[in-house]
Write a protein that holds these residues in place. Structure first.
Motif, PDB file in Angstrom:
ATOM      1  N   LEU A  21      17.490  35.486  72.820  1.00 18.49           N
ATOM      2  CA  LEU A  21      17.326  36.931  72.906  1.00 18.49           C
ATOM      3  C   LEU A  21      16.046  37.319  73.642  1.00 18.49           C
ATOM      4  CD1 LEU A  21      18.949  39.415  71.641  1.00 18.49           C
ATOM      5  CD2 LEU A  21      16.917  39.672  70.234  1.00 18.49           C
ATOM      6  N   ARG A  38      15.618  48.223  66.482  1.00 22.82           N
ATOM      7  CA  ARG A  38      16.854  47.485  66.201  1.00 22.82           C
ATOM      8  C   ARG A  38      17.480  48.024  64.918  1.00 22.82           C
ATOM      9  NH1 ARG A  38      17.046  43.696  69.955  1.00 22.82           N
ATOM     10  NH2 ARG A  38      15.070  42.950  70.854  1.00 22.82           N
ATOM     11  N   LEU A  45      19.138  49.327  69.322  1.00 20.37           N
ATOM     12  CA  LEU A  45      19.724  48.087  69.826  1.00 20.37           C
ATOM     13  C   LEU A  45      20.324  47.262  68.684  1.00 20.37           C
ATOM     14  CD1 LEU A  45      16.730  47.069  72.128  1.00 20.37           C
ATOM     15  CD2 LEU A  45      18.781  48.334  72.800  1.00 20.37           C
ATOM     16  N   GLY A  82      20.470  43.294  72.822  1.00 21.86           N
ATOM     17  CA  GLY A  82      20.278  42.715  71.499  1.00 21.86           C
ATOM     18  C   GLY A  82      21.326  41.716  71.063  1.00 21.86           C
ATOM     19  N   THR A 108      10.522  44.310  70.319  1.00 20.75           N
ATOM     20  CA  THR A 108      10.844  44.992  71.576  1.00 20.75           C
ATOM     21  C   THR A 108       9.585  45.349  72.364  1.00 20.75           C
ATOM     22  OG1 THR A 108      10.875  47.162  70.465  1.00 20.75           O
ATOM     23  CG2 THR A 108      12.985  45.987  70.642  1.00 20.75           C
ATOM     24  N   ASN A 138      20.691  43.960  66.285  1.00 20.97           N
ATOM     25  CA  ASN A 138      19.571  43.332  65.569  1.00 20.97           C
ATOM     26  C   ASN A 138      19.937  41.954  65.008  1.00 20.97           C
ATOM     27  OD1 ASN A 138      17.251  42.746  64.194  1.00 20.97           O
ATOM     28  ND2 ASN A 138      17.322  44.506  62.824  1.00 20.97           N
TER      29      ASN A 138
END
Length: 691
Positions: free
Chosen positions: A159, A34, A137, A283, A23, A139
């Motif tokens: 992603l 995540r 988020l 995510g 991130t 994962n």
């Protein structure tokens, strides 16, 4: 007796944690993690730890989210700081002890609710210290998460990659549109979570199915509210600015805050692109998919009717939907615990009109596999999606006396070249095999037969299979045309008529050209031609004719396509022959010359050239260059005019700041058209420093 606990500060180690949680492109200042993966925080105490050691034996962490956090709905968790930790739920363990600090590893459950969290420290069951905030988020790197994606290259593409390609055009002339998803741009995370917060069922934010459906519904509503009608001209500067279509971020900002550029109805890919951005941001792996020749608005029916006049020009709309030249959608990747395991994987976010109330009333998440297998009983939307890629088109001739006559048109093959951007490259990947079995295969026939039988149970008429049209006195018609037509240019088309009988035939041939929008709606009638000719017995006659934009009654509207039609009728048969080809209208070529690799913080020179292949000058040309990590802010320059048959070259220099694969996009606007784009990728490597 130990003294009162004093917390000096809590370091969330955002830069380090964000790097490990993939991130870092979102922020290096604020913590984004995540779920199902541990992160490190450091508690700094005001006094040596040993002075209040008894107190530290009774401390716990509290993580909470939503307006009314609750342990019952899993939006509040209280967990001790222990030496072991709980691998399944919320847990914390001390990794390192210092005289006045503790380094603590915090682990979140792989099925935790996503969103904004507050982290607190509770002492002796009473006193609480607020340590700070973080964002949790989905994962795809965690095997226990419902959005887990096995392949690392796919995770990075679906992603983390912000540079997208969206495919437009026709099945025979696929054109790529560079798109900036911008899921990690400033405030996109806030906008995405603000959008999700319209849904008050925060406890269900742990389910990617629920989150995706909520987002799909809300974005569809925002799109309908913020989209402008298709423009009939691009004469004003205001329209020109509104028509820019470079990326999701300014559109999402416009939809949610009113600060940005509205978009036009003719930009079909906008909703899918923005939805892809929001899903990736939170995510959920996602990608934009384009289906060429897609049957839309059929209400699940497998027949679409098209109506043409005796001159071969489209003149009416079907009540059973239309064949769109292309249609875009978004797929997202996740497991489906609510369905059979066979339905895990890619899901289609499908927005539809619905009378049901509630936030989920107009969005379904349909497994791609269910469409391929024709599993109509899974959900009502499967029927619509199956028809989109499997329906047949029947062409009718509207006679002057008002009668409808069936033509012997070969039914159009619907659901062509279903395309998406390839993983780790700028190539186009054909994923048609995900949606349907190969044409003519045994599996395709079995699926179609099963679906036809299912539909016949619920239909009173015979509107499932295409009607049979075998003429007693046959005539065959074939139309050949190039896949693209140059804007303002010329082309050639040929019509072949074949008379397989022993009788001479008098044939009336009508050829026409129309401008069509991507959604199959007529934009303008452009040109028509009629001929009468005799075909001898067993003769095949090939007629070649030129097609020039100078013949057209008007200039095709921007973003329209050229539809060529041919209709042949002979006096001994009431059954007309019909053929059709769609052509992409191609604009002048915009070329970019730049090296494949360059060094960070060192000037990079790029050569851009525009070849005006038109018969008219391109006046009032402006050029824009932009690219994240390459160009600081967009640059825009006036170029003047580019005369017919000439090439205008211009040179730019800028300094790349970000390492890795970056994309430069160049865009040219002029008085004749907008948004002529081209792009090139360059790998930015670290500079070499002398030792």
């Amino acid at each position: 007796m130990g003294q009162a606990l004093g917390i000096k500060s809590c370091d969330f180690q955002a830069a380090k944690n964000n790097e490990e949680h993939h991130t870092r492109d979102i922020s290096s200042q604020h913590l984004f993690v995540r779920r199902g993966q541990s992160f490190i925080i450091t508690l700094n105490f005001r006094a040596p730890v040993h002075t209040f050691l008894p107190t530290l034996k009774k401390v716990a962490l509290i993580a909470q989210t939503g307006d009314q956090p609750s342990k019952t709905n899993k939006t509040r968790a209280i967990f001790p700081i222990s030496s072991l930790g709980d691998q399944k739920g919320w847990s914390a363990r001390v990794e390192e002890r210092g005289a006045q600090y503790w380094t603590i590893s915090v682990t979140t459950p792989a099925d935790a609710v996503i969103g904004y969290y507050s982290l607190l420290l509770r002492v002796s069951g009473r006193r609480q210290y607020t340590l700070g905030q973080f964002t949790l988020l989905f994962n795809p790197w965690n095997r226990e998460d419902a959005v887990f994606l096995q392949n690392e290259a796919q995770r990075r593409e679906y992603l983390l990659n912000q540079n997208g390609l969206i495919y437009l055009g026709t099945a025979n002339c696929i054109q790529e549109e560079p798109w900036d998803f911008g899921q990690f741009e400033r405030n996109i995370m806030d906008l995405s979570l603000d959008l999700l917060s319209v849904d008050k069922h925060v406890e269900e934010w742990n389910q990617p199915v629920h989150v995706a459906c909520v987002l799909g519904t809300l974005l569809h509503a925002l799109k309908k509210k913020s989209i402008l009608p298709t423009p009939q001209s691009q004469d004003t500067q205001e329209e020109t600015l509104l028509y820019k279509r470079r990326g999701s971020a300014p559109i999402l900002r416009q939809w949610l805050t009113g600060q940005g550029r509205p978009v036009y109805e003719g930009q079909a890919w906008v909703l899918a692109a923005v939805a892809c951005t929001v899903l990736r941001c939170l995510g959920i792996p996602a990608r934009v998919v384009t289906t060429f020749a897609s049957a839309q608005g059929t209400a699940g029916g497998l027949l679409v009717n098209e109506y043409y006049n005796e001159e071969g020009l489209q003149n009416g709309e079907s009540q059973r939907g239309r064949i769109w030249i292309f249609q875009t959608s978004v797929e997202c990747w996740m497991n489906r615990p609510d369905l059979s395991q066979d339905y895990d994987g890619w899901q289609i976010l499908y927005s539809r009109a619905s009378s049901r109330g509630g936030v989920l009333g107009s969005c379904d998440l349909i497994p791609v596999r269910a469409v391929k297998e024709g599993d109509l009983q899974l959900a009502p939307a499967v029927s619509d999606l199956f028809a989109a890629v499997n329906a047949s088109c029947v062409v009718w001739k509207c006679c002057e006396d008002g009668k409808l006559e069936l033509t012997n048109s070969n039914t159009k093959y619907v659901g062509n070249n279903i395309s998406t951007k390839g993983v780790g490259s700028d190539r186009c990947e054909d994923i048609t095999q995900n949606y349907k079995y190969p044409e003519g295969s045994l599996q395709e026939k079995e699926v179609l037969e099963r679906v036809w039988k299912e539909k016949m149970k619920h239909m009173k008429d015979n509107g499932v299979r295409p009607p049979s049209c075998e003429p007693a006195d046959p005539l065959y018609l074939f139309l050949e045309a190039p896949s693209s037509f140059p804007l303002g240019g010329d082309g050639q088309l040929s019509v072949t008529l074949a008379n397989p009988t022993d009788q001479e035939k008098e044939v009336h041939l009508a050829i026409g050209a129309q401008a069509m929008y991507y959604n199959g709606v007529l934009a303008a009638e452009l040109w028509r031609q009629k001929r009468s000719l005799r075909l001898r017995a067993n003769q095949a006659l090939r007629i070649t004719t030129s097609l020039s934009s100078s013949y057209f009654e008007r200039t095709p509207p921007e973003n329209s396509f050229l539809r060529l039609t041919a209709m042949a009728t002979h006096s001994d048969s009431s059954l007309s022959c019909f053929a059709q080809e769609d052509m992409a209208i191609c604009r002048p070529h915009l070329a970019i010359e730049m090296p494949e690799t360059t060094k960070q913080y060192q000037p990079l020179t790029v050569l851009v050239s525009i070849h005006n292949s038109l018969d008219s000058p391109m006046k009032n040309c402006t050029i824009s260059i932009f690219g994240r990590g390459l160009v600081y802010r967009e640059r825009r320059y006036r170029l003047g005019s580019v005369w017919p048959g000439t090439i205008l070259c211009t040179q730019f220099q800028f300094t790349p700041t970000h390492l890795g694969l970056q994309r430069l996009t160049v865009e040219v606007d002029c008085d004749m058209f907008q948004n002529l784009t081209s792009h090139r990728s360059v790998t930015v490597v670290a500079p070499e420093f002398a030792s």
